[in-house]
Scaffold this motif. Structure first.
Motif, PDB file in Angstrom:
ATOM      1  N   GLY A  27      -6.079   5.248  18.274  1.00  0.00           N
ATOM      2  CA  GLY A  27      -5.319   4.126  18.828  1.00  0.00           C
ATOM      3  C   GLY A  27      -5.132   3.017  17.816  1.00  0.00           C
ATOM      4  N   GLU A  28      -6.163   2.745  17.027  1.00  0.00           N
ATOM      5  CA  GLU A  28      -6.065   1.684  16.023  1.00  0.00           C
ATOM      6  C   GLU A  28      -5.169   2.086  14.862  1.00  0.00           C
ATOM      7  N   ILE A  29      -5.213   3.357  14.452  1.00  0.00           N
ATOM      8  CA  ILE A  29      -4.323   3.819  13.386  1.00  0.00           C
ATOM      9  C   ILE A  29      -2.863   3.663  13.813  1.00  0.00           C
ATOM     10  N   LEU A  30      -2.562   4.046  15.055  1.00  0.00           N
ATOM     11  CA  LEU A  30      -1.196   3.893  15.564  1.00  0.00           C
ATOM     12  C   LEU A  30      -0.783   2.431  15.539  1.00  0.00           C
ATOM     13  N   THR A  31      -1.693   1.549  15.928  1.00  0.00           N
ATOM     14  CA  THR A  31      -1.411   0.114  15.926  1.00  0.00           C
ATOM     15  C   THR A  31      -1.204  -0.402  14.502  1.00  0.00           C
ATOM     16  N   GLU A  32      -2.098  -0.010  13.595  1.00  0.00           N
ATOM     17  CA  GLU A  32      -2.030  -0.522  12.230  1.00  0.00           C
ATOM     18  C   GLU A  32      -0.825   0.003  11.466  1.00  0.00           C
ATOM     19  N   LYS A  33      -0.326   1.178  11.839  1.00  0.00           N
ATOM     20  CA  LYS A  33       0.876   1.698  11.179  1.00  0.00           C
ATOM     21  C   LYS A  33       2.079   0.778  11.409  1.00  0.00           C
ATOM     22  N   SER A  34       2.007  -0.026  12.470  1.00  0.00           N
ATOM     23  CA  SER A  34       3.092  -0.973  12.737  1.00  0.00           C
ATOM     24  C   SER A  34       2.862  -2.314  12.047  1.00  0.00           C
ATOM     25  N   GLY A  35       1.710  -2.450  11.366  1.00  0.00           N
ATOM     26  CA  GLY A  35       1.403  -3.707  10.681  1.00  0.00           C
ATOM     27  C   GLY A  35       0.495  -4.625  11.470  1.00  0.00           C
ATOM     28  N   ASN A  36       0.122  -4.240  12.677  1.00  0.00           N
ATOM     29  CA  ASN A  36      -0.776  -5.057  13.488  1.00  0.00           C
ATOM     30  C   ASN A  36      -2.215  -4.628  13.275  1.00  0.00           C
ATOM     31  N   LEU A  37      -3.092  -5.588  12.975  1.00  0.00           N
ATOM     32  CA  LEU A  37      -4.515  -5.320  12.828  1.00  0.00           C
ATOM     33  C   LEU A  37      -5.203  -5.777  14.111  1.00  0.00           C
ATOM     34  N   ASN A  38      -5.564  -4.817  14.951  1.00  0.00           N
ATOM     35  CA  ASN A  38      -6.129  -5.153  16.263  1.00  0.00           C
ATOM     36  C   ASN A  38      -7.643  -4.991  16.259  1.00  0.00           C
ATOM     37  N   LEU A  39      -8.353  -6.087  15.993  1.00  0.00           N
ATOM     38  CA  LEU A  39      -9.811  -6.064  16.040  1.00  0.00           C
ATOM     39  C   LEU A  39     -10.321  -6.189  17.477  1.00  0.00           C
ATOM     40  N   SER A 199       7.087  -2.792   5.308  1.00  0.00           N
ATOM     41  CA  SER A 199       7.947  -3.945   5.016  1.00  0.00           C
ATOM     42  C   SER A 199       8.838  -4.221   6.221  1.00  0.00           C
ATOM     43  N   PRO A 200       8.392  -5.058   7.147  1.00  0.00           N
ATOM     44  CA  PRO A 200       9.185  -5.321   8.351  1.00  0.00           C
ATOM     45  C   PRO A 200      10.554  -5.930   8.055  1.00  0.00           C
ATOM     46  N   PHE A 309     -14.167   3.547  -3.152  1.00  0.00           N
ATOM     47  CA  PHE A 309     -13.553   4.672  -3.862  1.00  0.00           C
ATOM     48  C   PHE A 309     -12.034   4.626  -3.767  1.00  0.00           C
ATOM     49  N   VAL A 310     -11.523   4.368  -2.552  1.00  0.00           N
ATOM     50  CA  VAL A 310     -10.073   4.304  -2.348  1.00  0.00           C
ATOM     51  C   VAL A 310      -9.476   3.136  -3.121  1.00  0.00           C
ATOM     52  N   SER A 311     -10.182   2.011  -3.140  1.00  0.00           N
ATOM     53  CA  SER A 311      -9.677   0.831  -3.841  1.00  0.00           C
ATOM     54  C   SER A 311      -9.598   1.070  -5.331  1.00  0.00           C
ATOM     55  N   ILE A 312     -10.575   1.808  -5.869  1.00  0.00           N
ATOM     56  CA  ILE A 312     -10.577   2.098  -7.305  1.00  0.00           C
ATOM     57  C   ILE A 312      -9.439   3.043  -7.677  1.00  0.00           C
ATOM     58  N   ARG A 313      -9.234   4.065  -6.851  1.00  0.00           N
ATOM     59  CA  ARG A 313      -8.184   5.055  -7.155  1.00  0.00           C
ATOM     60  C   ARG A 313      -6.783   4.458  -6.997  1.00  0.00           C
ATOM     61  N   LYS A 314      -6.630   3.552  -6.019  1.00  0.00           N
ATOM     62  CA  LYS A 314      -5.361   2.856  -5.787  1.00  0.00           C
ATOM     63  C   LYS A 314      -4.186   3.810  -5.542  1.00  0.00           C
ATOM     64  N   LYS A 315      -4.454   4.901  -4.854  1.00  0.00           N
ATOM     65  CA  LYS A 315      -3.375   5.818  -4.494  1.00  0.00           C
ATOM     66  C   LYS A 315      -2.669   5.285  -3.248  1.00  0.00           C
ATOM     67  N   LYS A 316      -1.360   5.219  -3.291  1.00  0.00           N
ATOM     68  CA  LYS A 316      -0.581   4.613  -2.225  1.00  0.00           C
ATOM     69  C   LYS A 316      -0.836   5.266  -0.875  1.00  0.00           C
ATOM     70  N   GLU A 317      -0.945   6.609  -0.864  1.00  0.00           N
ATOM     71  CA  GLU A 317      -1.093   7.310   0.413  1.00  0.00           C
ATOM     72  C   GLU A 317      -2.447   7.074   1.054  1.00  0.00           C
ATOM     73  N   ASN A 318      -3.409   6.525   0.295  1.00  0.00           N
ATOM     74  CA  ASN A 318      -4.739   6.256   0.845  1.00  0.00           C
ATOM     75  C   ASN A 318      -4.959   4.790   1.178  1.00  0.00           C
ATOM     76  N   GLN A 319      -3.908   4.001   1.101  1.00  0.00           N
ATOM     77  CA  GLN A 319      -4.003   2.577   1.394  1.00  0.00           C
ATOM     78  C   GLN A 319      -3.440   2.285   2.781  1.00  0.00           C
ATOM     79  N   GLY A 320      -3.869   1.175   3.345  1.00  0.00           N
ATOM     80  CA  GLY A 320      -3.324   0.741   4.623  1.00  0.00           C
ATOM     81  C   GLY A 320      -1.911   0.214   4.455  1.00  0.00           C
ATOM     82  N   PRO A 321      -1.175   0.006   5.551  1.00  0.00           N
ATOM     83  CA  PRO A 321       0.177  -0.549   5.475  1.00  0.00           C
ATOM     84  C   PRO A 321       0.202  -1.875   4.722  1.00  0.00           C
ATOM     85  N   ALA A 322       1.237  -2.090   3.937  1.00  0.00           N
ATOM     86  CA  ALA A 322       1.317  -3.272   3.069  1.00  0.00           C
ATOM     87  C   ALA A 322       1.333  -4.578   3.860  1.00  0.00           C
TER      88      ALA A 322
END
Length: 333
Positions: A27-39, A199-200, A309-322
Motif C-alpha cells: 500500500g505504501e509503495i503504491l502511494t509513494e509511486k505517486s510522490g506522496n510519502l504517507n507515514l 515529475s508532476p 548500499f542503494v545510496s552508494i550505488r545510485k542506480k536510478k531503478e533502486n531509488q524512490g520517486p524524485a
C-alpha cells in the motif's frame, strides 16, 4: 541439528508475521509511486483492524448462536468495514496534502497518532460492552472463516504445511503485490503514475491529471494497508483484539518499502525475511530479555544497510520517486 518440524514451524510463523508487513508495504509503495510519502500507514493499519473488528463484533452480536453464521457475511462485513475505514483515512491524508498542500511528514505522523488512539478508544469501548474480565475482544466465529485453509494441505506433507496452510488473506496479499508490480511495469496507468511521482509538472504538461492520480494511489494504497490490520486481528491473532497489540509492525512495513527498493514483488520475499527476523529470537536458546530486544532490531538494521548500499550505488531503478514527499504547486510549473 535442527529438526525439520522446527524449520517448518519457523517458516510458517515467518510468513504469518510477514503478511501484515506485505500489505502495509504494498500500500505504501503504491502511494509513494505517486510522490506522496504517507507515514500514516501504521495508523491506517490500526484503523483497518479496528474497523473490521467493529463490523465483525456487531455481526456476531446479531447471531442467536455461532451456528447461524453465514460464511459470506462473516467475511464480507469485516472486510468492507476495514476497507471503508482505511480508504477514508487515505482520503483525509490526500485532502490535507494534495488539496491543502499540508506537510506530508507531519500529516502522516498525525494520522498514525490518530489511528492508534481511534483503535484503542473503540477497542476499549467494545471491551466494556462485552464486560470481559480480560482486556480484549474475542471474535472466534468470524475469525474461523478467515483462518480456513485448503482441506488437502495437511495431506501434502511439508509442501502443504509451508505453502498451503494459510488463510485466504495471506494469498490475497501476494496476489495484490504481484498485480501492483505488473501495473507499474506493464500498463499505461502504471507509467502515468510513475511519471507523476518522478515529475508532476512534466506529467501535468503531458495531460495527466496529477491530483486525481495522487488521490487514487493514496486511497487505494491505504485500503491495501488496512487489510494488513484486518489480517493481523482475524488470522494471526485468531480474532482477538487487544489495545496496542500491533507493536511496531506498521513502521516495519514502511522500512520494508526501502528494503524492497519500491518494488512490490521484492516486498513478498522481504516480508517473509522480516517476519523471520522478527521472531528468530524465539528459536535461539538461552537468550536474555535484553538480547531478545536486540534481535528484534535486525529488520531495521538490515534496512539501514540496504539504504546505505542503494545510496552508494545510485542506480536510478533502486531509488524512490524524485518528487517523493514534495507538494505539487501547479501555478509554479
Amino acid at each position: 541439528m535442527i529438526a525439520s518440524s522446527t524449520i517448518i514451524t519457523f517458516i510458517q510463523r515467518a510468513v504469518t508475521q510477514g503478511i501484515p508487513l506485505l500489505y502495509g508495504s504494498t500500500g505504501e509503495i503504491l502511494t509513494e509511486k505517486s510522490g506522496n510519502l504517507n507515514l500514516g500507514i501504521p495508523g491506517i493499519m490500526y484503523i483497518g483492524g479496528i474497523s473490521g473488528v467493529i463490523g465483525a463484533f456487531f455481526y456476531e452480536e446479531s447471531l442467536a448462536s455461532s451456528a447461524d453464521a453465514n460464511a459470506f457475511l462473516a467475511i464480507f462485513i469485516p472486510l468492507i468495514c476495514c476497507l471503508l475505514g482505511s480508504v477514508i483515512m487515505g482520503f483525509v491524508y490526500s485532502f490535507l496534502t494534495v488539496t491543502l498542500r499540508a506537510n506530508q511528514n507531519v500529516t502522516g505522523l498525525a494520522i498514525t497518532t490518530f489511528g492508534v488512539g481511534f483503535g484503542n478508544f473503540f477497542g476499549g469501548s467494545l471491551i466494556k460492552i462485552t464486560g470481559s474480565d480480560v482486556p480484549s475482544v474475542v471474535l472466534t466465529t468470524t475469525s474461523s472463516y478467515f483462518k480456513t485453509t485448503l482441506p488437502f494441505a495437511d495431506s501434502l506433507g511439508w509442501f502443504g504445511q509451508i505453502f498451503l496452510s494459510y488463510g485466504f488473506l495471506a494469498y490475497l496479499a501476494i496476489i495484490i503485490a504481484i498485480i501492483c508490480a505488473f501495473f507499474f511495469n506493464h500498463t499505461r496507468g502504471g507509467l502515468h503514475l510513475r511519471a507523476v511521482g518522478e515529475s508532476p509538472a512534466t506529467a501535468d504538461a503531458d495531460g495527466i491529471n496529477v491530483n486525481r492520480s495522487k488521490y487514487l494511489a493514496t486511497c487505494i494504497g491505504a485500503g491495501i494497508a488496512g487489510l494488513g490490520g484486518l489480517y493481523y486481528v482475524m488470522d494471526y491473532a485468531c480474532g482477538v483484539w487487544s489495545n496496542d497489540a500491533f507493536g511496531d509492525r506498521g513502521w516495519l512495513a514502511i522500512a520494508l518499502v526501502i528494503f524492497a527498493v519500491w518494488q512490490p514483488n521484492l516486498g513478498i520475499i522481504g516480508s517473509i525475511l522480516f517476519g523471520g527476523l522478527y521472531i528468530v529470537y524465539l528459536y535461539v536458546p538461552g537468550l536474555a530479555l535484553r538480547a531478545q530486544e536486540l534481535f528484534k532490531m535486525l529488520p531495521y538494521v538490515i534496512t539501514i544497510l540496504i539504504l546505505i548500499f542503494v545510496s552508494i550505488r545510485k542506480k536510478k531503478e533502486n531509488q524512490g520517486p524524485a518528487s517523493l514527499g514534495l507538494s505539487y504547486f501547479r501555478e509554479e510549473r
